[in-house]
Design a protein around this motif. Structure first.
Motif, short mmCIF file in Angstrom:
data_model
loop_
_atom_site.label_atom_id
_atom_site.label_comp_id
_atom_site.label_asym_id
_atom_site.label_seq_id
_atom_site.Cartn_x
_atom_site.Cartn_y
_atom_site.Cartn_z
N UNK A 2 -16.39 -51.76 -28.39
CA UNK A 2 -16.18 -50.36 -28.63
C UNK A 2 -17.51 -49.60 -29.09
N UNK A 3 -17.30 -48.50 -28.99
CA UNK A 3 -18.43 -47.39 -29.02
C UNK A 3 -17.88 -46.27 -30.28
N UNK A 4 -18.78 -46.30 -31.30
CA UNK A 4 -18.43 -44.95 -32.18
C UNK A 4 -19.18 -43.86 -31.55
N UNK A 5 -18.56 -42.68 -31.50
CA UNK A 5 -19.16 -41.26 -31.20
C UNK A 5 -18.91 -40.63 -32.23
N UNK A 6 -19.90 -39.85 -32.65
CA UNK A 6 -20.22 -38.82 -33.74
C UNK A 6 -20.57 -37.48 -33.07
N UNK A 7 -19.63 -36.70 -32.98
CA UNK A 7 -19.82 -35.34 -32.68
C UNK A 7 -19.79 -34.42 -34.02
N UNK A 40 -10.99 -39.21 -36.08
CA UNK A 40 -10.90 -38.38 -37.43
C UNK A 40 -11.77 -37.43 -37.27
N UNK A 41 -11.24 -36.26 -37.95
CA UNK A 41 -11.78 -35.00 -37.60
C UNK A 41 -12.14 -34.54 -39.33
N UNK A 42 -13.51 -34.51 -39.69
CA UNK A 42 -13.95 -34.34 -41.16
C UNK A 42 -14.61 -33.17 -41.39
N UNK A 43 -14.62 -32.43 -42.71
CA UNK A 43 -15.23 -31.51 -42.86
C UNK A 43 -16.05 -31.68 -44.12
N UNK A 52 -17.30 -32.92 -38.37
CA UNK A 52 -17.55 -33.94 -37.52
C UNK A 52 -16.38 -34.43 -36.90
N UNK A 53 -16.11 -34.90 -35.72
CA UNK A 53 -15.36 -35.92 -35.13
C UNK A 53 -15.97 -37.40 -34.94
N UNK A 54 -15.31 -38.07 -35.86
CA UNK A 54 -15.92 -39.45 -35.93
C UNK A 54 -14.83 -40.23 -34.92
N UNK A 55 -15.19 -40.77 -33.66
CA UNK A 55 -14.52 -41.29 -32.71
C UNK A 55 -14.73 -42.60 -32.59
N UNK A 61 -18.68 -44.77 -21.30
CA UNK A 61 -18.22 -44.22 -20.20
C UNK A 61 -16.73 -43.54 -20.42
N UNK A 62 -15.81 -44.15 -21.08
CA UNK A 62 -14.60 -43.51 -21.57
C UNK A 62 -14.93 -42.20 -21.93
N UNK A 63 -15.66 -42.27 -23.17
CA UNK A 63 -15.99 -40.78 -23.71
C UNK A 63 -16.54 -39.91 -22.97
#
Length: 97
Positions: A2-7, A40-43, A52-55, A61-63
């Motif tokens: 798995x990969x963590x994506x921080x937007x 998770x969407x955080x403020x 931040x969207x913590x995904x 590749x899925x993301x």
């Protein structure tokens, strides 16, 4: 693995609270998208215009496929007037520490 994506998004001054309902509306589709494990969407408490969207995704590749779909579908267009520039997207590996 798995990969963590921080937007991270920076809303225009005073509009962070206005962006939250937009994400509340679109995130159910994100959570059901192929490869999405969780979102998770955080403020930020001290700066509510920082969002931040913590995904967690099965793979990067899925993301990337998901983000391409979001971009090409025009779903993110209404967000444009609320944010200052493009989002910062970072990818993290989970370690065994």
């Amino acid at each position: 693995m798995p990969v963590i994506v921080v937007l991270e998004l920076k809303a225009k001054p005073g509009t962070g609270d206005n962006a939250v309902p937009f994400f509340k509306q679109i995130l159910p589709d994100t959570r059901s998208y192929d490869g999405c494990i969780s979102v998770e969407f955080i403020q930020n408490q001290d700066d509510p215009d920082t969002l931040i969207a913590y995904e967690r995704w099965e793979t990067r590749e899925h993301y990337e496929k998901y983000f391409k779909w979001r971009t090409e579908s025009g779903t993110l267009t209404p967000l444009g007037p609320l944010v200052e520039g493009p989002p910062s997207i970072r990818y993290f590996n989970i370690t065994d520490a």
